[in-house]
Structure formats: C-alpha cells, structure tokens
Write a protein that holds these residues in place. Structure first.
Motif, PDB file in Angstrom:
ATOM      1  N   THR A 216      53.276   0.676  29.302  1.00 43.18           N
ATOM      2  CA  THR A 216      53.137   1.751  29.041  1.00 43.18           C
ATOM      3  C   THR A 216      51.340   1.793  29.698  1.00 43.18           C
ATOM      4  O   THR A 216      50.760   1.520  29.095  1.00 43.18           O
ATOM      5  CB  THR A 216      53.421   2.341  27.666  1.00 43.18           C
ATOM      6  OG1 THR A 216      52.779   1.783  26.521  1.00 43.18           O
ATOM      7  CG2 THR A 216      54.689   2.241  27.493  1.00 43.18           C
ATOM      8  N   GLU A 218      49.051   4.813  28.312  1.00 43.38           N
ATOM      9  CA  GLU A 218      48.806   6.165  27.629  1.00 43.38           C
ATOM     10  C   GLU A 218      47.394   7.288  28.378  1.00 43.38           C
ATOM     11  O   GLU A 218      46.633   6.281  28.338  1.00 43.38           O
ATOM     12  CB  GLU A 218      48.560   6.152  25.617  1.00 43.38           C
ATOM     13  CG  GLU A 218      48.312   7.540  25.574  1.00 43.38           C
ATOM     14  CD  GLU A 218      48.120   7.201  23.946  1.00 43.38           C
ATOM     15  OE1 GLU A 218      48.138   8.242  22.987  1.00 43.38           O
ATOM     16  OE2 GLU A 218      48.298   6.229  23.492  1.00 43.38           O
ATOM     17  N   LYS A 232      52.141   9.845  28.426  1.00 42.14           N
ATOM     18  CA  LYS A 232      52.514   8.948  28.724  1.00 42.14           C
ATOM     19  C   LYS A 232      52.835   8.363  30.056  1.00 42.14           C
ATOM     20  O   LYS A 232      54.393   8.871  30.060  1.00 42.14           O
ATOM     21  CB  LYS A 232      53.347   8.111  27.594  1.00 42.14           C
ATOM     22  CG  LYS A 232      53.041   6.823  27.217  1.00 42.14           C
ATOM     23  CD  LYS A 232      53.842   6.057  26.203  1.00 42.14           C
ATOM     24  CE  LYS A 232      52.563   6.650  25.171  1.00 42.14           C
ATOM     25  NZ  LYS A 232      53.281   5.827  23.875  1.00 42.14           N
ATOM     26  N   GLN A 234      54.822   5.143  32.309  1.00 41.71           N
ATOM     27  CA  GLN A 234      55.952   3.433  31.916  1.00 41.71           C
ATOM     28  C   GLN A 234      56.823   3.905  33.909  1.00 41.71           C
ATOM     29  O   GLN A 234      57.307   4.742  33.754  1.00 41.71           O
ATOM     30  CB  GLN A 234      56.985   4.286  30.434  1.00 41.71           C
ATOM     31  CG  GLN A 234      57.769   2.462  30.249  1.00 41.71           C
ATOM     32  CD  GLN A 234      58.717   2.403  29.302  1.00 41.71           C
ATOM     33  OE1 GLN A 234      58.370   3.690  29.084  1.00 41.71           O
ATOM     34  NE2 GLN A 234      59.374   1.685  28.572  1.00 41.71           N
TER      35      GLN A 234
END
Length: 394
Positions: A216, A218, A232, A234
């Motif tokens: 991930t 951020e 965020k 992903q």
C-alpha cells in the motif's frame, strides 16, 4: 561524540534541461568493481548527489562509498567514441559492515557549501546516521525508540523537500526529526504496516508518500509538525521498494518487489492507476527507478540486467520502451545525473553458493558501479583514419 550538526541553509535547485539519447547505445565512461567472495559484496543502489559532483553507493558488507565524476565530463557536451573507460576509485569510504537499509542525500547539497555536503543512512538495529561527504566522518545520529525504549531501526529514510526535516520509516511508525536537532527529539506518526519507502514531493511542499511492505501507498500532508492522512493507494502485488514524484507533483511512480510493473498514479484522481509500465523484477531485491530532472524520462533497472527508459511526458501510457542491456547480472540501481546526460547503474545480487561445488554452472557475479554516457556521441576522426589505413594495408 557530541550530537551536533551545523545549521544548513537550503537552496532551491536550478532547473536543468538535459538532452538524452536513449535510442543510441550507451557508452560506458566509468567503472569500479568489488570482488565477490564468500561474503558476497554485491551493490545495493547508486545515487547522484544533488549537485552532480559525486556518486554514492552501498556495498553489502562493504560499507558506503563515494566516487567523483570524472573531471573531463564536467564541461563536455559530446563524448568521443574512443574515450577510454575511467577506472573509478572511492574518494570517501565509510566501512559500515552491518546491514544498511537505506541512504539519502541532503536535497540542498552543494560542494561549495561544506555544511550541506552530507547524507543519511539507516541500518540494522542502529540509529540513523548523518555522514560528512568530504571526510566520511559521522556528524550526528537520530535515534528513534519503540514502546520498550529500545532503538527502533529505520527501514527507510528521506529528507523533506526543504531539507528541514528527516523522515524515518520503521515497522509501526514514521518518526519526524528536525534536521538541526539530532538525538531522540521527534514527532511520531503511526502506520499500519512497516514503512519500506518514503519520498517527498518537491513541487508540492509538505506532500509525502509512504510505501509499505503490505503493498500500500499512503499519501500524507505535513502540517503542525506531523502528518495528516490524505488518501491510500493499493495496486501492487508486493511490498513497495521505490517511488518518485513527477516534476509537477501530480503523478507518482511506484515499483514493488516481485512485481513486474511500475504504476503511475494520478494524484488528482486517487485510487486508480493512470497507466502501468512493464519491467523485469523477479526477486525481493529493491530495484530502483529514477526520473530525469526535466521530468520527461523515467528509467528503471531490472533483475535481467537491462535498463529500461520511457518517455512519460504525456498523460498516457508510453507506446514503447528503450531497452539497454548494460549488465550481465541484476541491475538494482539507476540514477540520472542532474545536469549531464550520464546514467549511473549498480549491479549485483545474492547468489546461492554450492559449498560442495556440485554445480557445473559458473555463477556470474558482476558487482559493478558504472557511469554511462546517454547523450550526443561523436566518432573519433583519428580512430576512423587508423581503421581505414589498417584495412588498406591488409
């Protein structure tokens, strides 16, 4: 030693535009090789200093080394095809034998201002160190601690865009130090997963991307001394190992371990990739990417030894890449010179050894730090004349 670092004055870098010629074969202009022994001294990345005077590299089990740019390349815009390869020698060496996780140059580094010539390093079970780039001596340390008051090693380190703060990513938090106040005085921002990669945006001061081993990314904004969560991303299959902001700050490029894609994120439309770029990454090793100072070209290493370059100046996926097979072993580090068409690369990886020598296949361990000219080249007229004479006489 006393924890002290002199006050550093940050100067915004002057925008430089460099003419690259990736379509033509890269010409090697400098090389240094570390011998491979039982300790396997392979390289772990390379990083041009912000002023372009020297090149930093990390050698597994062999410390950190700085090599200077060959003097003839400071003023030339064209390299002759007959130019010999310069044998690089470290001007500064720091014999750190422990495992080094990450390094980072001070963003306002200028060789004419000695106070700005420094870099950060983080290592296994130790604090973050600030090193002097002229002498290789330790200037000071930045020490983060966990809940039981033990040293919390930083997996990743980065300066803020203005150089006033240091970001140290660990397993459960990102610790924010003020550059001029070493020691254990910091502000902590909690993260859900180990912060494996941190990069700050120069176009949008205060915006920082934090990559994790949990694939991930951020995006946070620095305000009131700490971070504020923005969004965020992903999309990677493995842990984030390398990131780079675009020149305008609206795009973020990211790469991960055991993931054969570089993802371009449009920060104006978070959560959806703008496009992806294919590269060869088949191990957990950190394979770097780098963006040219003009913002047009993105380069990446690969576990197959090839360096790939793309024109990412448009908001669409590049139709093709430019491949340069520069190494016979894994190319883990790439770095574009800030003011010259020079590409630095580092090679090497861990190879499983056969103690009984049952394997008949020789292991190729290159372990080289190289400089490549990727600009205008010119044939040497004396060399051409010599070749013609030799052919005529034969």
């Amino acid at each position: 030693m006393t924890d002290y670092t002199p006050e550093i004055v940050y100067e915004m870098p002057v925008q430089q535009y460099v003419t690259y010629n990736f379509e033509k074969s890269a010409q090697e202009v400098g090389r240094i090789v570390w011998p491979n022994n039982e300790d396997q001294h392979y390289l772990k990345g390379c990083y041009w200093s912000p002023d372009g005077t020297c090149l930093l590299t990390v050698v597994r089990g062999g410390g950190m080394h700085i090599c200077e740019l060959p003097s003839d390349l400071y003023t030339t815009d064209v390299v002759m095809s007959s130019r010999p390869i310069t044998a690089l020698t470290p001007a500064v060496s720091v014999p750190e034998h422990g495992l080094i996780y990450d390094v980072c140059w001070y963003p306002g580094m200028n060789s004419s201002l000695p106070a700005t010539c420094c870099w950060l390093s983080s290592g296994h079970e130790g604090p973050v160190h600030l090193w002097d780039a002229f002498t290789g001596t330790l200037r000071c340390t930045y020490r983060g601690y966990n809940a039981v008051d033990e040293i919390d090693p930083a997996l990743s380190v980065s300066f803020s865009a203005d150089g006033q703060n240091i970001f140290c990513g660990s397993k459960k938090s990102v610790k924010i130090f003020h550059t001029s106040r070493p020691g254990r005085d910091y502000v902590m921002y909690d993260v859900s997963h180990p912060a494996s990669c941190i990069v700050a945006s120069h176009a949008q001061p205060g915006v920082v991307a934090i990559g994790s081993w949990k694939n991930t990314i951020e995006l946070v904004s620095q305000s009131d001394g700490t971070f504020r969560h923005l969004c965020k991303f992903q999309g990677h299959k493995g842990g984030i190992t390398t990131m780079a902001f675009s020149l305008d700050g609206f795009k973020l490029f990211s790469g991960a371990r055991k993931d054969k894609e570089v993802i371009c994120w449009d920060l104006r439309v978070p959560g959806r990739p703008l496009f992806t770029l294919a590269r060869e990454v088949s191990t957990n090793q950190r394979i770097a990417i780098d963006l040219s100072r003009c913002g047009r070209y993105l380069v990446s290493g690969g576990t197959d030894g090839k360096v790939l370059a793309w024109d990412v100046s448009q908001n669409v996926s590049p139709q093709e890449n430019m491949q340069m097979p520069l190494h016979s072993d894994c190319c883990n580090g790439v770095s574009l010179h800030p003011t010259k068409p020079i590409l630095a690369t580092s090679s090497g990886q861990h190879h499983t050894q056969d103690p009984l020598h049952h394997s008949r296949t020789p292991t190729n361990c290159e372990n080289a730090l190289c400089m490549w000219w990727v600009g205008n080249q010119q044939e040497d007229p004396d060399l051409i004349t010599a070749i013609i004479r030799a052919a005529t006489n034969s």
